[in-house]
Design a protein around this motif. Structure first.
Motif, PDB file in Angstrom:
ATOM      1  N   VAL A  98      10.472  43.694  27.323  1.00 56.27           N
ATOM      2  CA  VAL A  98       9.776  44.790  27.993  1.00 56.27           C
ATOM      3  C   VAL A  98      10.753  45.554  28.880  1.00 56.27           C
ATOM      4  O   VAL A  98      10.801  46.782  28.853  1.00 56.27           O
ATOM      5  CB  VAL A  98       8.581  44.266  28.828  1.00 56.27           C
ATOM      6  N   ILE A  99      11.545  44.822  29.638  1.00 54.37           N
ATOM      7  CA  ILE A  99      12.535  45.454  30.515  1.00 54.37           C
ATOM      8  C   ILE A  99      13.536  46.238  29.685  1.00 54.37           C
ATOM      9  O   ILE A  99      13.883  47.372  30.015  1.00 54.37           O
ATOM     10  CB  ILE A  99      13.241  44.401  31.393  1.00 54.37           C
ATOM     11  N   ALA A 130      15.748  51.305  27.813  1.00 57.79           N
ATOM     12  CA  ALA A 130      16.158  52.131  26.670  1.00 57.79           C
ATOM     13  C   ALA A 130      15.429  53.473  26.697  1.00 57.79           C
ATOM     14  O   ALA A 130      16.029  54.517  26.448  1.00 57.79           O
ATOM     15  CB  ALA A 130      15.882  51.398  25.362  1.00 57.79           C
ATOM     16  N   GLY A 131      14.156  53.456  27.022  1.00 61.87           N
ATOM     17  CA  GLY A 131      13.391  54.695  27.113  1.00 61.87           C
ATOM     18  C   GLY A 131      13.913  55.600  28.222  1.00 61.87           C
ATOM     19  O   GLY A 131      14.075  56.799  28.037  1.00 61.87           O
ATOM     20  N   GLY A 184      22.762  44.778  36.074  1.00 60.85           N
ATOM     21  CA  GLY A 184      22.008  44.259  37.208  1.00 60.85           C
ATOM     22  C   GLY A 184      20.808  43.443  36.755  1.00 60.85           C
ATOM     23  O   GLY A 184      20.509  42.381  37.316  1.00 60.85           O
ATOM     24  N   ALA A 185      20.124  43.912  35.721  1.00 66.00           N
ATOM     25  CA  ALA A 185      18.957  43.182  35.203  1.00 66.00           C
ATOM     26  C   ALA A 185      19.399  41.886  34.526  1.00 66.00           C
ATOM     27  O   ALA A 185      18.709  40.869  34.627  1.00 66.00           O
ATOM     28  CB  ALA A 185      18.207  44.059  34.197  1.00 66.00           C
TER      29      ALA A 185
END
Length: 43
Positions: free
Chosen positions: A4-5, A10-11, A39-40
């Motif tokens: 989801v992240i 990407a969007g 960072g994620a």
């Protein structure tokens, strides 16, 4: 959750590419997206 992240990032990345007017702007957008992904990934 990681998918989801990744999809959201990407969007956002694709939308930011549409907003840049120059190659330099695209480079800055790509760099910022890369930093966000790093960072994620560290979390």
């Amino acid at each position: 959750m990681k998918r989801v992240i990744s999809a959201v990032l990407a969007g956002a990345f694709l939308l930011s590419l549409g907003a840049c007017n120059t190659i330099a702007g695209a480079g800055k957008d790509i760099e910022k997206a890369g930093e966000t992904i790093q960072g994620a990934a560290k979390k």
